[in-house]
Design an enzyme around this catalytic site. Sequence first.
Site, short mmCIF file in Angstrom:
data_model
loop_
_atom_site.label_atom_id
_atom_site.label_comp_id
_atom_site.label_asym_id
_atom_site.label_seq_id
_atom_site.Cartn_x
_atom_site.Cartn_y
_atom_site.Cartn_z
CB THR A 125 104.56 30.41 9.18
OG1 THR A 125 104.90 30.56 10.57
CG2 THR A 125 105.79 30.75 8.36
CG ASP A 127 105.99 30.73 14.15
OD1 ASP A 127 105.23 31.50 14.78
OD2 ASP A 127 106.05 29.51 14.37
CG MET A 169 102.30 31.66 19.10
SD MET A 169 101.08 31.22 17.85
CE MET A 169 99.87 30.36 18.85
N GLY A 170 106.49 31.30 18.49
CA GLY A 170 107.83 31.16 17.91
C GLY A 170 108.43 29.88 18.44
CD GLU A 221 105.11 28.75 20.66
OE1 GLU A 221 104.10 28.44 21.28
OE2 GLU A 221 105.18 28.75 19.41
CB ILE A 272 95.50 37.03 21.09
CG1 ILE A 272 94.45 36.63 22.12
CG2 ILE A 272 95.35 38.52 20.76
CD1 ILE A 272 94.61 37.30 23.47
CD GLN A 273 101.57 35.81 19.72
OE1 GLN A 273 102.73 36.06 19.47
NE2 GLN A 273 101.21 34.74 20.43
O1 F6P Z 1 102.10 28.40 13.08
C1 F6P Z 1 103.14 28.14 13.96
C2 F6P Z 1 102.70 28.42 15.35
O2 F6P Z 1 102.22 29.70 15.38
C3 F6P Z 1 103.81 28.19 16.38
O3 F6P Z 1 104.49 29.33 16.75
C4 F6P Z 1 103.06 27.58 17.53
O4 F6P Z 1 103.90 26.71 18.27
C5 F6P Z 1 101.97 26.83 16.86
O5 F6P Z 1 101.64 27.56 15.71
C6 F6P Z 1 100.79 26.60 17.75
O6 F6P Z 1 99.69 26.25 16.99
P1 F6P Z 1 98.49 25.31 17.45
O7 F6P Z 1 98.11 25.72 18.81
O8 F6P Z 1 97.44 25.56 16.43
O9 F6P Z 1 99.01 23.90 17.40
#
Ligand code: F6P
Length: 341
Positions: A125, A127, A169-170, A221, A272-273
């Site tokens: 992950t 995160d 993200m997070g 987020e 992008i991350q």
């Molecule tokens: O993998 C976890 C994560 O990066 C979270 O931080 C984020 O909320 C989520 O993925 C978003 O992923 P997706 O847009 O693919 O549902």
Amino acid sequence: MRIGILTGGGDCPGLNAVIRAVVRKSVTQHGDEVVGFRDGWRGVLEADTVPMDLAAVRGILPRGGTVLGTSRTNPYALEGGADRVIANLERLGIDALIPIGGEDTLGVATKLAEAGLTVVGVPKTIDNDLDATDYTFGFDTALGVATEAIDRLHTTGDSHHRTLVVEVMGRHAGWIALHAGMAGGATVVLIPEQPFDVDAVVAHCQHRFDSGYSPIVVVSEGAVAKDGGMVLAAGEKDAFGHVRLGGIGTALASLIEQRTGREARAVVLGHIQRGGTPSPFDRVLATRFGLAAVDAVHDGESGVMVALRGTDIVRVPLTAATARLKLVPVERYAEVEVFFG
Ligand code: F6P
């Protein structure tokens, strides 16, 4: 041996490095056959497979994403899903399964191991919130992207005398915001673990303007104001019950603009991350995880996950991987708070 492999959940730089390491080690050192399942648990549910031989993994080490594809399919959320998964694995003659994923994918892996299947998990992950491992691959790459963004935003922010709010993200854990904020010299860092006081954020931004520079606010987020709730991008939930987050950066920027009387803009780094080539650190960690997973399978282990402890790769029970999230401790947040304002 016939080893199954899949990648589940959000993609993450380094997934292909794990896949390559599993295939290279198991095929060349053990004479195994590796079967890839497409799109995570969906591939197992529908017996959608792809042979993973040496040719299939040639050149994939530096590639972002996953050559196997991924999904957030949860077999346990579907009528008869778990039975179908077990039946398909038996029918395909899979002796051991290596699922690569985060808390959701590994949660399914845990249940399958409890049902008697041979399963060795690999944590993933960006995160970095899985408790049983010091680091997950993908985090370092995401951190590099976020830090570079902050570096760039400093110069444009200062030129325009405006606040820039960077949303990273997070969902539950603020590791990316914490590390990128510290590495990039942010004015304020806001994380899900520490509900924030809007007045204090505005005061830090004002102080930054007063000292002749423009503020950079880094916000996860999943961060929430003391008197507010999570800001959602969409109402629907995925198969694991997660809502889609997003929007806190924009909400915060407009508040800061009103309260400081100076322009503020939000930048959402989003996927992008997660995209692009993994950093050297992540390639090495992912490769070592893949090698260690093959070792565990050949040692007859099941219900375990490979993990990083210090500089060693160890095995921990899969149950420990999903027992609780690794959140940012108060002391770590206090370190970055020194630089606020
Ligand atoms: O993998 C976890 C994560 O990066 C979270 O931080 C984020 O909320 C989520 O993925 C978003 O992923 P997706 O847009 O693919 O549902």
